[in-house]
Write an enzyme that holds these catalytic residues in place. Structure first.
Site, PDB file in Angstrom:
ATOM      1  CE  LYS A  22       6.283  -3.729  -1.715  1.00 56.22           C
ATOM      2  NZ  LYS A  22       6.411  -2.576  -0.804  1.00 56.22           N
ATOM      3  CG  ASN A  23       8.427  -4.315   1.832  1.00 52.94           C
ATOM      4  OD1 ASN A  23       8.346  -3.583   0.839  1.00 52.94           O
ATOM      5  ND2 ASN A  23       7.391  -4.605   2.605  1.00 52.94           N
ATOM      6  NE  ARG A  92       5.471   6.685   5.064  1.00 52.56           N
ATOM      7  CZ  ARG A  92       6.413   6.316   5.877  1.00 52.56           C
ATOM      8  NH1 ARG A  92       7.162   5.269   5.588  1.00 52.56           N
ATOM      9  NH2 ARG A  92       6.634   6.987   6.982  1.00 52.56           N
ATOM     10  CB  CYS A 116       0.480   6.385   3.256  1.00 54.49           C
ATOM     11  SG  CYS A 116       0.639   4.820   2.493  1.00 54.49           S
ATOM     12  NE  ARG A 121       3.632   3.522   5.876  1.00 55.11           N
ATOM     13  CZ  ARG A 121       4.034   2.801   4.843  1.00 55.11           C
ATOM     14  NH1 ARG A 121       3.380   2.860   3.711  1.00 55.11           N
ATOM     15  NH2 ARG A 121       5.100   2.021   4.940  1.00 55.11           N
ATOM     16  N   PRO A 122       4.306   8.559  10.010  1.00 56.73           N
ATOM     17  CG  PRO A 122       4.378   8.735  12.329  1.00 56.73           C
ATOM     18  CD  PRO A 122       3.650   8.055  11.217  1.00 56.73           C
ATOM     19  CB  ILE A 123       9.767   9.988   8.632  1.00 60.04           C
ATOM     20  CG1 ILE A 123       9.726  11.505   8.395  1.00 60.04           C
ATOM     21  CG2 ILE A 123       9.170   9.243   7.475  1.00 60.04           C
ATOM     22  CD1 ILE A 123      10.726  11.953   7.337  1.00 60.04           C
ATOM     23  CG  ASP A 124       8.038  10.149  14.924  1.00 54.46           C
ATOM     24  OD1 ASP A 124       7.467   9.518  14.006  1.00 54.46           O
ATOM     25  OD2 ASP A 124       7.991   9.797  16.107  1.00 54.46           O
ATOM     26  CG  LEU A 125      10.228   6.285  15.585  1.00 59.76           C
ATOM     27  CD1 LEU A 125       9.635   4.893  15.467  1.00 59.76           C
ATOM     28  CD2 LEU A 125      10.805   6.495  16.996  1.00 59.76           C
ATOM     29  CG  ASP A 308       2.932  -5.349   4.692  1.00 53.58           C
ATOM     30  OD1 ASP A 308       2.215  -4.356   4.911  1.00 53.58           O
ATOM     31  OD2 ASP A 308       4.170  -5.273   4.574  1.00 53.58           O
ATOM     32  CB  ILE A 330       1.086  -2.090  12.164  1.00 51.82           C
ATOM     33  CG1 ILE A 330       1.536  -3.400  12.820  1.00 51.82           C
ATOM     34  CG2 ILE A 330       2.278  -1.324  11.602  1.00 51.82           C
ATOM     35  CD1 ILE A 330       2.543  -3.282  13.924  1.00 51.82           C
ATOM     36  NE  ARG A 400       3.485   0.958  -4.415  1.00 51.33           N
ATOM     37  CZ  ARG A 400       3.179   0.994  -3.119  1.00 51.33           C
ATOM     38  NH1 ARG A 400       1.967   1.220  -2.722  1.00 51.33           N
ATOM     39  NH2 ARG A 400       4.121   0.828  -2.212  1.00 51.33           N
TER      40      ARG A 400
HETATM   41  N1  EPU Z   1       6.049   4.945  12.835  1.00 52.55           N
HETATM   42  C1  EPU Z   1       6.174   6.040  13.640  1.00 52.55           C
HETATM   43  N2  EPU Z   1       7.225   6.875  13.431  1.00 52.55           N
HETATM   44  C2  EPU Z   1       8.160   6.664  12.474  1.00 52.55           C
HETATM   45  C3  EPU Z   1       8.039   5.541  11.661  1.00 52.55           C
HETATM   46  C4  EPU Z   1       6.967   4.703  11.870  1.00 52.55           C
HETATM   47  O1  EPU Z   1       5.342   6.274  14.506  1.00 52.55           O
HETATM   48  O2  EPU Z   1       9.096   7.457  12.350  1.00 52.55           O
HETATM   49  C5  EPU Z   1       4.949   3.978  13.027  1.00 52.55           C
HETATM   50  C6  EPU Z   1       3.864   4.018  11.971  1.00 52.55           C
HETATM   51  O3  EPU Z   1       2.864   4.970  12.300  1.00 52.55           O
HETATM   52  C7  EPU Z   1       3.346   2.581  12.008  1.00 52.55           C
HETATM   53  C8  EPU Z   1       4.613   1.763  12.313  1.00 52.55           C
HETATM   54  O4  EPU Z   1       5.524   2.693  12.859  1.00 52.55           O
HETATM   55  O5  EPU Z   1       2.467   2.392  13.087  1.00 52.55           O
HETATM   56  C9  EPU Z   1       5.297   1.119  11.140  1.00 52.55           C
HETATM   57  O6  EPU Z   1       5.197   1.994  10.052  1.00 52.55           O
HETATM   58  P1  EPU Z   1       6.273   2.463   9.038  1.00 52.55           P
HETATM   59  O7  EPU Z   1       5.519   3.423   8.184  1.00 52.55           O
HETATM   60  O8  EPU Z   1       7.546   2.873   9.638  1.00 52.55           O
HETATM   61  O9  EPU Z   1       6.601   1.205   8.227  1.00 52.55           O
HETATM   62  P2  EPU Z   1       7.790   1.126   7.255  1.00 52.55           P
HETATM   63  O10 EPU Z   1       8.951   0.584   7.959  1.00 52.55           O
HETATM   64  O11 EPU Z   1       7.932   2.420   6.523  1.00 52.55           O
HETATM   65  C10 EPU Z   1       7.555  -1.266   6.240  1.00 52.55           C
HETATM   66  C11 EPU Z   1       7.015  -1.864   4.961  1.00 52.55           C
HETATM   67  C12 EPU Z   1       5.499  -1.768   4.941  1.00 52.55           C
HETATM   68  C13 EPU Z   1       4.952  -2.496   6.171  1.00 52.55           C
HETATM   69  C14 EPU Z   1       5.547  -1.893   7.450  1.00 52.55           C
HETATM   70  C15 EPU Z   1       5.119  -2.607   8.705  1.00 52.55           C
HETATM   71  C16 EPU Z   1       8.785  -1.387   3.401  1.00 52.55           C
HETATM   72  C17 EPU Z   1       9.224  -0.703   2.162  1.00 52.55           C
HETATM   73  N3  EPU Z   1       7.554  -1.153   3.822  1.00 52.55           N
HETATM   74  O12 EPU Z   1       7.194   0.096   6.206  1.00 52.55           O
HETATM   75  O13 EPU Z   1       5.093  -2.481   3.777  1.00 52.55           O
HETATM   76  O14 EPU Z   1       3.546  -2.417   6.200  1.00 52.55           O
HETATM   77  O15 EPU Z   1       6.988  -1.928   7.378  1.00 52.55           O
HETATM   78  O16 EPU Z   1       5.542  -3.931   8.675  1.00 52.55           O
HETATM   79  O17 EPU Z   1       9.527  -2.164   3.972  1.00 52.55           O
HETATM   80  C18 EPU Z   1       3.747  -3.050   1.937  1.00 52.55           C
HETATM   81  O18 EPU Z   1       4.689  -3.718   1.487  1.00 52.55           O
HETATM   82  O19 EPU Z   1       2.571  -3.129   1.474  1.00 52.55           O
HETATM   83  C19 EPU Z   1       3.986  -2.137   3.053  1.00 52.55           C
HETATM   84  C20 EPU Z   1       3.185  -1.122   3.335  1.00 52.55           C
END
Ligand code: EPU
Length: 421
Positions: A22-23, A92, A116, A121-125, A308, A330, A400
């Site tokens: 999925k991811n 997301r 969430c 889960r910020p998107i600042d990066l 996960d 995480i 999902r």
């Molecule tokens: N973070 C920031 N700033 C950002 C982005 C992330 O501080 O701009 C931090 C978050 O707070 C967290 C870490 O970075 O501590 C990773 O979080 P993020 O929300 O970025 O994860 P993601 O890349 O959006 C993917 C997977 C998640 C998985 C995480 C961690 C997908 C679609 N989702 O999310 O999968 O938990 O990586 O490995 O690839 C799941 O499948 O159940 C799931 C939640």
């Protein structure tokens, strides 16, 4: 709405075949928008998140068809660059259309994903990366509006955070950089297999990328990308979940389409628990044992133990004699499953980012509520070893991210069925 009913006590035996990841599939679908030509993606799992992404792609103007596990995406010459709240709020990962839209059309407007249940889960990066490529970012009325004034330009971008790096931020910035002018270097990039898979797909589209899988990714921008055919990797979290199902039930299960090198951290913990594992080419054999041993786990970015798999690990520890500890690095608040496991007789205490698990001899089946995708899987695992029936409610979370889980588990001998509420 559906519920899943599991009657505990069966040992799992036999073979199970994994679905596509999925991811991996979600960002790869978004990447297809980088070209106006058709892309064909194979082994896309049949999941609710994939259906949401299909709806989102259609709302952006792409023509998408999904036949069996093959997805055909025809983005066409013009795209509508606005991803609406209605779709982004249900998933997301929709945020990963930002990079491709910005690179292709020079403008993207995507609803802020918001909170969430697994934590902040910020998107600042993501935004920091787009700004470094020369985009102007505004947040207005709940939407991120990103505009490339002239064109995106390559740059050196540091994407690290205190937790490690973000998978989707790395993917998003990498996608945007493929069409930027000049060279982009992403430092402290996420190293997850899903980032590598995305880079492989982008390379098939004509992108010039190197270093994927390491913390330094280099991208030399190109003028245009073309459509591509690609097969996504198998789902390593689905794989880990079946490994735990075999281990917890004292079963003997062969997992097909596995990539053993993606499972090193999970395998290491299962070996410490006393489980026997044999690796082959694209297969893993898991043999559980009657009495597991306690372990400690800290979730970390890849190649560390995946967040996960944390909830599933907790279900295993709940029936492992002795005391085990989980530290969640995480998402420090990702412990919604603790109270539901405790309703089944587990003895788990959690405080800030840590959970202490006192293993019990047996769990007892109970009605429980799934709070998120991986928590749902943990409740099903607990149900497999509990006395009597466990009813898992709100299974739309499970749908999902797990392709046919009840069919795959019944194929291994589990007493599990789906019922209407
Ligand atoms: N973070 C920031 N700033 C950002 C982005 C992330 O501080 O701009 C931090 C978050 O707070 C967290 C870490 O970075 O501590 C990773 O979080 P993020 O929300 O970025 O994860 P993601 O890349 O959006 C993917 C997977 C998640 C998985 C995480 C961690 C997908 C679609 N989702 O999310 O999968 O938990 O990586 O490995 O690839 C799941 O499948 O159940 C799931 C939640």
């Amino acid at each position: 709405m559906d519920k899943i009913v599991v009657r505990g006590g069966k040992r799992l035996n036999g073979e199970v075949t994994l679905s596509g990841s999925k991811n991996s599939a979600l960002p790869i679908m978004a990447a297809a928008l980088l070209s106006d030509e058709t892309s064909v993606i194979h082994d896309v799992p049949n999941l609710r998140d994939i259906q949401t992404m299909i709806k989102l792609m259609r709302s952006l103007g792409a023509k998408v068809s999904y036949d069996d596990t093959t997805l055909t995406i025809r983005p066409g010459k013009t795209l509508n660059p606005k991803a609406p709240y209605k779709l982004v709020s249900t998933m997301r990962a929709s945020v990963c259309v930002l990079g491709p839209l910005l690179a292709r059309t020079g403008y993207a407007e995507v609803s802020m994903p918001g909170g969430c249940v697994i934590g902040s889960r910020p998107i600042d990066l993501h935004l920091k990366g787009f700004e470094a490529l020369g985009a102007q970012i505004k947040i207005e009325h709940g939407y991120v509006k990103a505009r490339a004034l002239k064109h995106l330009a390559g740059n050196e971008i540091y994407l690290g955070g205190s937790f490690g790096s973000s998978v989707l931020a790395t993917g998003n910035v990498m996608m945007a950089a493929t069409l930027a002018r000049g060279k982009t270097i992403i430092e402290s990039a996420a190293c997850e297999p899903e980032v590598v898979d995305l880079a492989h797909f982008l390379r098939k589209m004509g992108a010039q990328i190197s270093g994927e899988g390491s913390p330094r990714i280099e991208i030399e921008g190109v003028k245009k990308l073309h459509g591509a055919q690609y097969t996504v990797i198998s789902d390593r979290i689905e794989c880990g979940t079946y490994m735990f199902a075999a281990a917890m039930t004292g079963g003997n299960v062969l997992i097909r389409k596995a990539v053993p090198s993606h499972q090193n951290a999970v395998i290491d913990k299962l070996l410490q628990s006393g489980v026997s594992i044999t690796k082959g080419k694209n297969v893993l054999r898991i043999k559980g044992r009657a009495r597991l041993k306690p372990t400690d786990v800290t979730t970390l970015a890849y190649p560390g133990f995946p967040t996960d798999m944390q909830a599933q690990m907790m279900a295993l520890m709940a029936v492992t004699p002795g005391i085990s500890v989980i530290t969640e690095k995480i998402y420090p608040d990702r412990f919604m499953h603790v109270s539901e496991l405790n309703r089944m007789g587990a003895k788990i205490y959690s405080e800030s980012a840590r959970a202490i698990i006192h293993g019990v001899k047996r769990l007892s089946g109970a009605p429980v509520m799934a709070s998120d995708l991986r928590a749902s899987a943990a409740l099903i695992l607990a149900g497999l070893v509990a006395e009597g029936d466990t009813e898992v409610h709100r299974v739309y979370h499970l749908d999902r991210g797990y392709d046919n889980i009840e069919k795959k588990l019944s194929g291994l001998g589990a007493a599990i069925r789906r019922e209407k509420e």
